[in-house]
Write an enzyme that holds these catalytic residues in place. Structure first.
Site, mmCIF file in Angstrom:
data_model
loop_
_atom_site.group_PDB
_atom_site.id
_atom_site.type_symbol
_atom_site.label_atom_id
_atom_site.label_comp_id
_atom_site.label_asym_id
_atom_site.label_seq_id
_atom_site.Cartn_x
_atom_site.Cartn_y
_atom_site.Cartn_z
ATOM 1 N N ASP A 29 -27.823 12.267 35.445
ATOM 2 C CA ASP A 29 -29.002 11.487 35.048
ATOM 3 C C ASP A 29 -29.060 11.390 33.517
ATOM 4 O OD1 ASP A 29 -31.902 10.827 36.693
ATOM 5 O OD2 ASP A 29 -31.949 10.866 34.497
ATOM 6 N N ILE A 30 -29.433 10.231 33.022
ATOM 7 C CA ILE A 30 -29.482 9.994 31.575
ATOM 8 C C ILE A 30 -30.650 10.757 30.928
ATOM 9 C CG2 ILE A 30 -30.966 7.944 31.546
ATOM 10 C CD1 ILE A 30 -28.842 6.652 29.664
ATOM 11 N N GLY A 92 -42.806 7.449 42.686
ATOM 12 C CA GLY A 92 -42.211 7.342 41.362
ATOM 13 C C GLY A 92 -40.832 6.714 41.332
ATOM 14 N N GLN A 93 -40.468 5.954 42.377
ATOM 15 C CA GLN A 93 -39.159 5.285 42.338
ATOM 16 C C GLN A 93 -39.166 4.210 41.256
ATOM 17 O OE1 GLN A 93 -37.808 3.457 46.026
ATOM 18 N NE2 GLN A 93 -35.780 3.035 45.182
ATOM 19 N N HIS A 99 -31.122 6.588 45.644
ATOM 20 C CA HIS A 99 -30.412 7.664 44.951
ATOM 21 C C HIS A 99 -31.038 8.983 45.335
ATOM 22 C CE1 HIS A 99 -33.515 5.801 42.435
ATOM 23 N NE2 HIS A 99 -33.802 7.028 41.993
ATOM 24 N N HIS A 101 -31.652 12.625 44.117
ATOM 25 C CA HIS A 101 -31.648 13.497 42.941
ATOM 26 C C HIS A 101 -31.192 14.894 43.370
ATOM 27 C CE1 HIS A 101 -34.325 11.013 40.217
ATOM 28 N NE2 HIS A 101 -34.711 10.513 41.379
#
Ligand code: 5GP
Ligand code: ZN
Length: 113
Positions: A29-30, A92-93, A99, A101
């Site tokens: 994740d960035i 909170g998508q 994806h 997490h």
């Protein structure tokens, strides 16, 4: 235009890839929310969990299985880790390509915020 994660899958947008096969790509994740924060995505675009079909059940199993394998490879199998799919606004998508997490490396609160 292809979605953000489709562009990461294709290599058009760079990411730190942790795993790749024909069905699943995992990348870091960035904006990591834990010492280890990996996103596991299907190579085929599916917008949200609400769009899954019965034919996708094996694919979701592959995402979960690969998350567990990566957690082990990263050294978190015994300590523990969390896996989360966010679906739509209240969860909170923010990226509409499903994806999973994988979060690890710190204690996690429950219930989640
Ligand atoms: P969501 O909020 O949809 O469940 O999770 C989306 C995740 O994608 C967030 O944790 C966010 O930091 C991550 N993300 C957004 N844009 C990028 C990007 O360009 N590269 C990577 N590696 N992660 C991203
Ligand atoms: Zn996509």
């Amino acid at each position: 235009m292809a979605c953000l994660f489709c562009r990461i899958v294709s290599g058009e947008i760079p990411a730190k890839i942790a795993y790749r096969d024909d069905d699943v790509v995992a990348f870091h994740d960035i904006t990591p929310q834990a010492p280890a924060h990996v996103l596991l995505v299907p190579t085929r675009h599916v917008s949200s969990l609400n769009d899954l079909t019965p034919a996708d059940q094996e694919l979701v199993g592959k995402l979960v299985y690969r998350a567990a394998q990566l957690a082990g490879e990263l050294g978190y199998a015994e300590r523990g880790y969390r896996t989360v799919f966010n679906c739509n606004a209240e969860a909170g998508q923010t990226v509409f390509h499903i994806h999973l997490h994988l979060l690890a490396g710190r204690s996690m609160g429950w219930p989640p915020g």
